[in-house]
Design a protein around this motif. Structure first.
Motif, mmCIF file in Angstrom:
data_model
loop_
_atom_site.group_PDB
_atom_site.id
_atom_site.type_symbol
_atom_site.label_atom_id
_atom_site.label_comp_id
_atom_site.label_asym_id
_atom_site.label_seq_id
_atom_site.Cartn_x
_atom_site.Cartn_y
_atom_site.Cartn_z
ATOM 1 N N LYS A 103 39.043 25.724 32.816
ATOM 2 C CA LYS A 103 40.040 26.726 33.208
ATOM 3 C C LYS A 103 40.575 26.424 34.599
ATOM 4 O O LYS A 103 41.733 26.731 34.901
ATOM 5 N N ALA A 118 48.364 34.414 35.907
ATOM 6 C CA ALA A 118 47.747 35.319 36.885
ATOM 7 C C ALA A 118 47.371 34.532 38.138
ATOM 8 O O ALA A 118 46.910 33.393 38.042
ATOM 9 N N VAL A 142 39.405 39.919 37.104
ATOM 10 C CA VAL A 142 38.754 39.231 35.992
ATOM 11 C C VAL A 142 37.930 38.073 36.533
ATOM 12 O O VAL A 142 38.429 37.284 37.334
ATOM 13 N N LYS A 144 35.842 34.692 35.461
ATOM 14 C CA LYS A 144 35.767 33.768 34.328
ATOM 15 C C LYS A 144 34.915 32.546 34.653
ATOM 16 O O LYS A 144 35.054 31.972 35.736
ATOM 17 N N VAL A 154 34.263 35.602 29.973
ATOM 18 C CA VAL A 154 35.280 36.390 30.675
ATOM 19 C C VAL A 154 34.792 37.819 30.876
ATOM 20 O O VAL A 154 34.395 38.471 29.916
ATOM 21 N N GLU A 186 40.369 36.244 38.985
ATOM 22 C CA GLU A 186 41.775 36.284 38.607
ATOM 23 C C GLU A 186 42.355 37.682 38.706
ATOM 24 O O GLU A 186 41.665 38.664 38.418
ATOM 25 N N GLU A 187 43.622 37.752 39.019
ATOM 26 C CA GLU A 187 44.396 38.992 38.969
ATOM 27 C C GLU A 187 44.374 39.530 37.538
ATOM 28 O O GLU A 187 44.467 38.759 36.577
ATOM 29 N N PHE A 188 44.241 40.848 37.383
ATOM 30 C CA PHE A 188 44.269 41.472 36.056
ATOM 31 C C PHE A 188 45.724 41.678 35.638
ATOM 32 O O PHE A 188 46.502 42.298 36.362
ATOM 33 N N LEU A 189 46.089 41.147 34.483
ATOM 34 C CA LEU A 189 47.475 41.266 34.005
ATOM 35 C C LEU A 189 47.595 42.431 33.031
ATOM 36 O O LEU A 189 46.726 42.627 32.177
ATOM 37 N N GLU A 193 48.793 41.561 24.409
ATOM 38 C CA GLU A 193 48.479 40.140 24.299
ATOM 39 C C GLU A 193 49.220 39.522 23.137
ATOM 40 O O GLU A 193 49.529 40.186 22.159
ATOM 41 N N LYS A 215 40.745 40.563 18.711
ATOM 42 C CA LYS A 215 39.557 39.916 19.283
ATOM 43 C C LYS A 215 38.303 40.774 19.283
ATOM 44 O O LYS A 215 37.203 40.254 19.148
ATOM 45 N N LYS A 274 49.798 37.181 28.063
ATOM 46 C CA LYS A 274 50.010 38.610 28.270
ATOM 47 C C LYS A 274 51.508 38.801 28.413
ATOM 48 O O LYS A 274 52.152 38.070 29.174
ATOM 49 N N LEU A 283 47.279 33.471 29.885
ATOM 50 C CA LEU A 283 45.877 33.806 30.146
ATOM 51 C C LEU A 283 45.045 32.546 30.081
ATOM 52 O O LEU A 283 44.150 32.323 30.882
ATOM 53 N N GLU A 284 45.313 31.754 29.068
ATOM 54 C CA GLU A 284 44.552 30.517 28.885
ATOM 55 C C GLU A 284 45.288 29.646 27.888
ATOM 56 O O GLU A 284 46.170 30.121 27.164
#
Ligand code: AMP
Ligand code: GLY
Length: 431
Positions: A103, A118, A142, A144, A154, A186-189, A193, A215, A274, A283-284
């Motif tokens: 990541k 983010a 967040v 990770k 996460v 990480e900043e929360f977005l 999703e 999920k 997001k 996000l990834e």
């Protein structure tokens, strides 16, 4: 063509189902496969991560194309090995697969090529991470694990105490082993999703239809995260405008950025997004088809898949037209073992599957299944089956999938009842 498919999940059963129907498919092997893929070709008892034996098998059998399903063999360099042996393979090299495997690397690529994501910081040591968490950090945020942690690395943290616990567990207690020795904060977005998929040979990209994963384990998006308990396609929360933005601002710059850095990406690029008020943000990235997103996409794909896989491997995607899709929606409902995503029993007999009439509009893809000594189908994994249906509209697709799902029985069977329900509300809101 002689095809070797690598993997053994529901995703691979769906790929095998689609590949086996191609007029160009002369022979299909799956390594190691599952009882579902065994009905479509031949299973080869080689683990997906045994690069030596997969390469040797492909050479001996004069395989024309190897299609790699899961991320582990990609990150370990299976495609590089096959290419060195002169065998065409669908999937990225290890260098390009780092996009999913690290990541931290993924973030560097995104930032260098100005792909929206983010904001974040990377830490290897506890003290500076804790100072940040207790100082300038804004909550929620967040935490990770940087490496491959099977979707479990996460943690969304509401306050500094929770964030400290998460960072300590990864950096000090090593809960995710090596994967968690580097952490991202990480900043929360905000926002819904979405997943986006595109086939690419490193130059041309062909975005696939939209879809949506579910999920969490429980209805309403509650409970622990899983690999995915169900999916729908199309995803009504993704407008054409958003699709264009995803292609222009996210997929293309990422593929071209990787190419520019000497890590040409061939295969399927899977963006976890997001949809924020400021537009889609990453996000990834994953470097493979999603599971169970692949199941709904394969049901809706009308065109032959094989020419696309081959063109990605050979760098000839530019020569192909965009594929045709069934306009009808698809729904897949995952039947999981009791206890999943934690500990669960195995070897439990599965009943009722034979009575289901499968065809173009209904397929039960197998994932964690095996045959016992007497040839009976039994459970062998967390996610056991993915019941997948097409319908004239979303309610009908849901009805068909759930009607079939309810005819399949095994002790502990766990499923969500609300796959596609949020999408239905969105559609009703738009009407
Ligand atoms: P990932 O494995 O990075 O996709 O994260 C797993 C899940 O955690 C995502 O599907 C999101 O629900 C959530 N998540 C990860 N990163 C963020 C973020 N920066 N903001 C909000 N939610 C996130
Ligand atoms: N369903 C999400 C994934 O395959 O990672």
């Amino acid at each position: 063509m002689r095809i070797l498919l690598v993997g053994s999940g529901g995703r691979e059963h769906a790929l095998a189902w689609k590949i086996a129907r191609s007029p160009d498919c002369e022979r299909l092997w799956t390594a190691p496969g599952n009882p579902g893929t065994a009905e479509l070709g031949e299973n080869v008892p080689i683990p997906a991560t045994d690069l030596d034996r997969i390469t040797a098998f492909a050479r001996e059998q004069k395989v024309d194309l190897v299609v790699v399903g899961p991320e582990d063999p990609l990150a370990a360099g299976l495609v590089d090995r096959l290419q060195e042996a002169g065998i065409a393979a669908f999937g990225p090299s290890a260098a390009a697969a780092e996009l999913e495997a690290s990541k931290a690397f993924c973030k560097e690529i995104l930032v260098r090529h100005r792909v929206p994501t983010a904001s974040y910081r990377v830490y290897k040591d506890l003290n500076p991470a804790v100072s940040y968490l207790e100082g300038g950090a804004r909550y929620p945020l967040v935490v990770k694990a940087s490496g491959l942690a099977a979707g479990k690395g996460v943690v969304i943290c509401e306050d500094a105490a929770a964030a400290r616990r998460a960072v300590r567990a990864m950096l000090e207690d090593g809960v995710h082993g090596e994967a968690g020795r580097t952490v991202l904060i990480e900043e929360f977005l905000q926002g819904p999703e979405a997943s986006a998929f595109a086939l690419t040979d490193g130059r041309t990209i062909i975005p696939l239809e939209t879809c949506q994963d579910h999920k969490q384990l429980l209805d309403g998006g509650r409970g622990p995260n899983t690999g995915g308990m169900g999916a729908i396609s199309p995803n009504p929360t993704v407008s054409q405008r958003t699709r264009d933005a995803i292609e222009r601002q996210i997929l293309l710059p990422t593929v071209h950025g990787l190419n520019h850095e000497g890590r040409r990406f061939r295969g399927i690029l899977f963006a976890g997004l997001k949809l924020t008020p400021a537009g889609p943000k990453v996000l990834e990235f994953n470097v493979r088809f999603g599971d169970p997103e692949c199941q709904v996409l394969m049901m809706r794909l009308r065109s032959d898949l094989l020419p696309y896989l081959r063109a990605c491997a050979l760098g000839e995607l530019e020569e192909l037209e965009a594929p045709e899709w069934d306009l009808r929606p698809a729904v897949t409902v995952v039947l999981a073992s009791g206890g999943y995503p934690g500990e669960y029993p195995k070897g439990i007999p599965i009943q009722g599957l034979d009575e289901i009439e499968q065809g173009e509009d209904l397929q039960v893809f197998q994932a964690g299944t095996t045959r016992d000594g007497d040839g009976r189908l039994v459970t062998a994994g967390g996610r056991v089956l993915a019941v997948t249906a097409l319908g004239e509209d979303l309610p009908q697709a849901r009805e068909r999938a759930y009607a079939a799902a309810d005819r399949i029985r095994f002790e502990g069977r766990t499923l969500r009842r609300d796959i596609g329900r949020a999408a239905l509300s969105t559609l009703e809101g738009m009407a």
